[in-house]
Design an enzyme around this catalytic site. Structure first.
Site, short mmCIF file in Angstrom:
data_model
loop_
_atom_site.label_atom_id
_atom_site.label_comp_id
_atom_site.label_asym_id
_atom_site.label_seq_id
_atom_site.Cartn_x
_atom_site.Cartn_y
_atom_site.Cartn_z
N HIS A 30 0.83 -1.21 0.00
CA HIS A 30 0.00 0.00 0.00
C HIS A 30 0.87 1.26 0.00
O HIS A 30 0.69 2.15 -0.85
CB HIS A 30 -0.92 -0.02 1.23
CG HIS A 30 -1.85 1.14 1.31
ND1 HIS A 30 -3.18 1.05 0.98
CD2 HIS A 30 -1.65 2.44 1.68
CE1 HIS A 30 -3.76 2.23 1.13
NE2 HIS A 30 -2.84 3.09 1.57
N GLU A 31 1.80 1.35 0.94
CA GLU A 31 2.61 2.54 1.05
C GLU A 31 3.63 2.64 -0.08
O GLU A 31 3.92 3.74 -0.57
CB GLU A 31 3.32 2.57 2.41
CG GLU A 31 2.39 2.52 3.62
CD GLU A 31 1.37 3.64 3.63
OE1 GLU A 31 1.63 4.70 3.02
OE2 GLU A 31 0.30 3.46 4.23
N HIS A 34 1.88 4.20 -3.06
CA HIS A 34 1.81 5.66 -2.94
C HIS A 34 3.15 6.29 -3.35
O HIS A 34 3.19 7.24 -4.14
CB HIS A 34 1.52 6.06 -1.49
CG HIS A 34 0.09 5.88 -1.07
ND1 HIS A 34 -0.98 6.27 -1.83
CD2 HIS A 34 -0.43 5.37 0.09
CE1 HIS A 34 -2.11 6.00 -1.18
NE2 HIS A 34 -1.80 5.45 -0.02
#
Length: 226
Positions: A30-31, A34
Site C-alpha cells: 500500500h505505502e 503511494h
C-alpha cells in the site's frame, strides 16, 4: 499464561502469525504504491525519505500495528507527498492517493490466483500436512485483509485515502470546507468505530463488500476451468 496473552489481542494467538505476515505485506504494498506513483509523477519526497522500498520496516508504525492486533484497526506510516512537484496536482494527487488501495486489491487478486493455481494443480499437496494448512490459511488471510484495506481506505473521512481523493477532485471552495473537518478526524473516527453509528459504515464493508468481492474474484478464476 496463554489465556492472559489471548485476552490482550483482537485475534486468537494461533491467528497472529497469519495476521502479522498479511499485515506486513498489505501495509508495505500500500505505502510503496503511494511512494512509487508519486515518484513517477515527479515527486521525489517519498523516495528521499526512504519509502520507495518493499522493505516493510520503513512503512510500519509501531502503535498503528499494535492497535490492529489489540482492537482490530490501526495504520501504517503515511507516505510524504509534495503536490508542488506535480504538473497537474489534481490528477496526479488523485492517482497517487488511489494507488495505495488499488495495490491492496491487486495483491488480493494475485494471491487468489496463486491459491487457485496451487489447489487446481494439486501442487500444494507436495507439502507436509502442516505446511499445506499453513500456506492455504496464510493466502486466505492475505486475500481477506487486502480486500478489507481496499474498501476501508476508501472511507471518505480525514486520514483515509478516500477523503484525500475527494479533496483532490472537489472544487477548491469545497476542499477548503472539507479541510475544516481535519482537526476532528480522530474524534469522528472513534465515534464511528466505538458507537452504534459504526454499524452503518463498517458493517456494509465487512459483511457485504468484502465477502462479495472475494466471491466474485473466485468466480472469475472458475471461468477458466469450467
Amino acid at each position: 499464561m496463554e489465556d492472559f496473552f489471548s485476552s490482550l489481542f483482537k485475534y486468537q494467538l494461533n491467528q497472529l502469525p497469519f495476521i502479522l505476515i498479511a499485515l506486513l505485506i498489505a501495509f508495505t504494498v500500500h505505502e510503496f504504491a503511494h511512494a512509487w506513483t508519486a515518484w513517477r509523477f515527479g515527486d521525489p519526497t517519498a523516495k528521499n525519505a526512504g519509502r520507495l522500498t518493499l522493505n516493510p520496516a520503513p512503512h510500519l508504525d509501531l502503535v498503528g500495528t499494535l492497535l490492529i492486533l489489540i482492537v482490530g484497526f490501526g495504520w501504517a506510516k503515511p507516505v510524504p507527498v509534495n503536490p508542488a512537484y506535480f504538473r497537474n496536482p489534481r490528477l496526479a494527487g488523485t492517482l497517487v492517493t488511489f494507488a495505495g488501495p488499488l495495490a491492496n486489491l491487486v495483491t488480493a487478486f494475485v494471491t487468489m490466483f496463486l491459491l487457485f493455481l496451487l489447489l487446481l494443480t494439486g501442487a500444494i499437496h507436495v507439502l507436509p500436512d502442516f505446511w499445506q494448512d499453513f500456506v492455504q490459511t496464510l493466502l486466505q488471510v492475505i486475500i481477506h485483509l487486502n480486500v478489507v484495506l481496499f474498501f476501508f481506505n476508501l472511507i471518505p473521512l480525514p486520514f483515509f485515502d478516500g477523503y484525500f481523493i475527494i479533496r483532490y477532485l472537489a472544487p477548491d471552495r469545497i476542499g477548503r470546507q472539507l479541510s475544516a473537518l481535519e482537526p476532528y478526524a480522530l474524534l469522528i473516527f472513534l465515534v464511528i468505530v466505538l458507537t452504534p453509528i459504526g454499524n452503518y459504515f463498517l458493517d456494509p464493508i465487512f459483511n457485504i463488500l468484502v465477502p462479495d468481492t472475494i466471491d466474485y474474484m473466485f468466480r472469475f478464476f472458475l471461468l477458466f476451468v469450467s
